[in-house]
Each structure stands twice: as structure tokens, then as C-alpha cells.
Design a protein around this motif. Structure first.
Motif, PDB file in Angstrom:
ATOM      1  N   HIS A  41       0.858  -1.194   0.000  1.00  0.00           N
ATOM      2  CA  HIS A  41       0.000   0.000   0.000  1.00  0.00           C
ATOM      3  C   HIS A  41       0.887   1.236   0.000  1.00  0.00           C
ATOM      4  N   ILE A  42       0.393   2.305  -0.600  1.00  0.00           N
ATOM      5  CA  ILE A  42       1.111   3.583  -0.570  1.00  0.00           C
ATOM      6  C   ILE A  42       0.245   4.623   0.121  1.00  0.00           C
ATOM      7  N   TYR A  43       0.739   5.177   1.208  1.00  0.00           N
ATOM      8  CA  TYR A  43       0.032   6.217   1.955  1.00  0.00           C
ATOM      9  C   TYR A  43       0.456   7.587   1.437  1.00  0.00           C
ATOM     10  N   SER A  44      -0.520   8.452   1.245  1.00  0.00           N
ATOM     11  CA  SER A  44      -0.243   9.758   0.639  1.00  0.00           C
ATOM     12  C   SER A  44      -0.934  10.857   1.429  1.00  0.00           C
ATOM     13  N   GLU A  45      -0.238  11.979   1.610  1.00  0.00           N
ATOM     14  CA  GLU A  45      -0.878  13.124   2.266  1.00  0.00           C
ATOM     15  C   GLU A  45      -0.208  14.436   1.889  1.00  0.00           C
ATOM     16  N   ALA A  46      -0.971  15.506   2.060  1.00  0.00           N
ATOM     17  CA  ALA A  46      -0.461  16.859   1.840  1.00  0.00           C
ATOM     18  C   ALA A  46      -0.318  17.516   3.206  1.00  0.00           C
ATOM     19  N   ILE A  47       0.917  17.657   3.646  1.00  0.00           N
ATOM     20  CA  ILE A  47       1.167  18.212   4.976  1.00  0.00           C
ATOM     21  C   ILE A  47       2.598  18.741   5.018  1.00  0.00           C
ATOM     22  N   SER A  48       2.806  19.774   5.784  1.00  0.00           N
ATOM     23  CA  SER A  48       4.130  20.386   5.857  1.00  0.00           C
ATOM     24  C   SER A  48       5.160  19.424   6.442  1.00  0.00           C
ATOM     25  N   GLY A  49       6.363  19.490   5.890  1.00  0.00           N
ATOM     26  CA  GLY A  49       7.445  18.661   6.403  1.00  0.00           C
ATOM     27  C   GLY A  49       7.885  19.075   7.795  1.00  0.00           C
ATOM     28  N   SER A  50       7.453  20.261   8.252  1.00  0.00           N
ATOM     29  CA  SER A  50       7.813  20.706   9.602  1.00  0.00           C
ATOM     30  C   SER A  50       7.009  19.961  10.667  1.00  0.00           C
ATOM     31  N   VAL A  51       5.905  19.319  10.248  1.00  0.00           N
ATOM     32  CA  VAL A  51       5.095  18.532  11.181  1.00  0.00           C
ATOM     33  C   VAL A  51       5.810  17.215  11.451  1.00  0.00           C
TER      34      VAL A  51
END
Length: 233
Positions: A41-51
Motif C-alpha cells: 500500500h502507498i500512503y499519501s498526504e499533503a502536509i508540511s514537512g515541519s510537522v
């Protein structure tokens, strides 16, 4: 070997356009074929790398599988050395662009990724300072760009404030539900069998809604659905 993939972009706009995500998936799939890995499975998200990775919803799901996690590049995990070091203690991960890298090499590349983040941040500050200077000097195009940035920042702040308010409201409601649940069950035990009679029962016990008002059939129905209880047939 079974593995899961993880891809990340920093903005929802990038996620919607697919820019960056497709390339990351291709890196992962190519490395998997070369190394004999099975990507389940490949998990994908849009979130800042600072998190922090552990605070990202999709990455947390990837960790929960217990399988090694493969990313296209190490900066998709984080550009923070501390984050990477912490992950090394908790989960096995592979980097598609250097699948055979050992721990020392991964630490080195994490340091380079963190340095790149600092460079990017400085370049952005310098560019914004130069833009503001051109606007102050009377450049109409620069003034328009500054205004757009200001307007977008205002919209983003308002959206963030709204999300925070919604989160507080959900926490407040959940706490209230926990408090009111025993009284609902008590009323049901006493034999109430309609929304109105349950409203009357809670009001008679001096129990109010989360906003301090009296119960009505409508608010009681919402409460029962939230608690997962209903009248006995």
C-alpha cells in the motif's frame, strides 16, 4: 519483503495537481522492482514537512502496519535531523534513491536535508524582502503581488482559526457527552420512550445541553445518535 510506501507534498494544491506525488510513487515502485520488495500500500498526504512524522495521520497509518516504510527521498520523511533520528529508533524505513544506505549514511543525508531546508527558508525571506522593497519603490506589479500574499495570508489565518474553533467544539461536545451519558441511560431505565419525554427527563434532572440550554426533541435525537443509544422496542 513486504513494505508500504509513503509519499508527501507540502500543499493541498500540489496534491490535487499530482505534481510531485506521481514522481515519488515512480521512485518507490522502481526501487521495489529492483530490490524485490512487495509494496502492499502507498500512503499519501499533503502536509508540511515541519510537522513531526508521528503527528501526520497517513504516516501514522503506515507505522501501524508494522512493515518497513519506503519513501522516494529522505526529505519526504522530514528535513529535521531530530525527526529522522527518532524514526530510526521506532520504525524500519528505506529510501528509494539509496535503498542500500546504512544508518550512518541516512543520518548524513538527513543533515543535508535539514541544511537545504534552512537554505530554502533564507532564500524565501530574501525574495520576500526584495519584493517588498520593489513595492515600496512604487512597482505596481510588486504591489499587486504583495497584496495577493497579504490577502491569501488573511484567508489562511481565518481558516486556521475556524479549524481550531471546530476542534475545541468537538472536544467540548465529547466531554459533555461523557458527562451526560449516565443520565440518559438513567432516564431510559426509568422507562422514557419518546424524544420529548427524554428531553423532559434530562431537563428535570437539571442537565443542560453543551451550550447551557434546555433539551428539546431535536437536541436529544442528536445526543442519542452520538452516544449510540435508542429507546427499547
Amino acid at each position: 519483503m513486504d513494505v508500504v510506501g509513503y509519499v508527501r507534498v507540502s500543499t493541498g494544491k500540489q496534491e490535487a495537481s499530482g505534481l510531485g506525488l506521481e514522481a515519488q510513487v515512480e521512485y518507490i515502485q522502481t526501487a521495489a522492482r529492483q530490490q524485490g520488495w512487495n509494496v502492499t500500500h502507498i500512503y499519501s498526504e499533503a502536509i508540511s514537512g515541519s510537522v513531526a512524522p508521528s503527528a501526520r495521520p497517513e504516516f501514522s497509518k503506515a507505522i501501524a502496519t508494522g512493515l518497513p516504510i519506503i519513501v522516494a527521498k529522505i526529505d519526504r520523511l522530514s528535513r529535521d535531523v531530530e525527526h529522522i533520528a527518532g524514526l530510526m529508533k521506532r520504525v524500519a524505513f528505506k529510501v528509494a534513491t539509496m535503498p542500500n544506505a546504512d544508518t550512518m549514511q541516512l543520518h548524513l543525508f538527513a543533515v543535508l536535508a535539514e541544511q537545504e531546508r534552512a537554505f530554502i527558508s533564507q532564500r524565501t525571506r530574501d525574495a520576500l524582502k526584495a519584493l517588498q522593497q520593489r513595492a515600496d519603490d512604487g512597482c505596481v506589479l510588486s504591489q499587486a503581488k504583495v497584496k495577493r500574499r497579504s490577502d491569501n495570508a488573511s484567508v489562511a489565518r481565518a481558516a486556521k482559526k475556524e479549524r481550531a474553533a471546530q476542534t475545541i467544539e468537538v472536544v467540548k461536545q465529547n466531554s459533555h457527552h461523557t458527562e451526560i451519558a449516565p443520565h440518559v441511560k438513567s432516564c431510559l431505565y426509568e422507562g422514557v420512550n419518546t424524544l420529548q419525554s427524554l428531553s423532559d427527563c434530562l431537563n428535570a434532572k437539571g442537565k443542560h445541553t453543551s451550550r447551557g440550554g434546555l433539551w428539546s426533541p431535536t437536541t436529544v435525537r442528536r445526543l442519542m445518535l452520538a452516544l449510540g443509544v435508542w429507546f427499547k422496542k
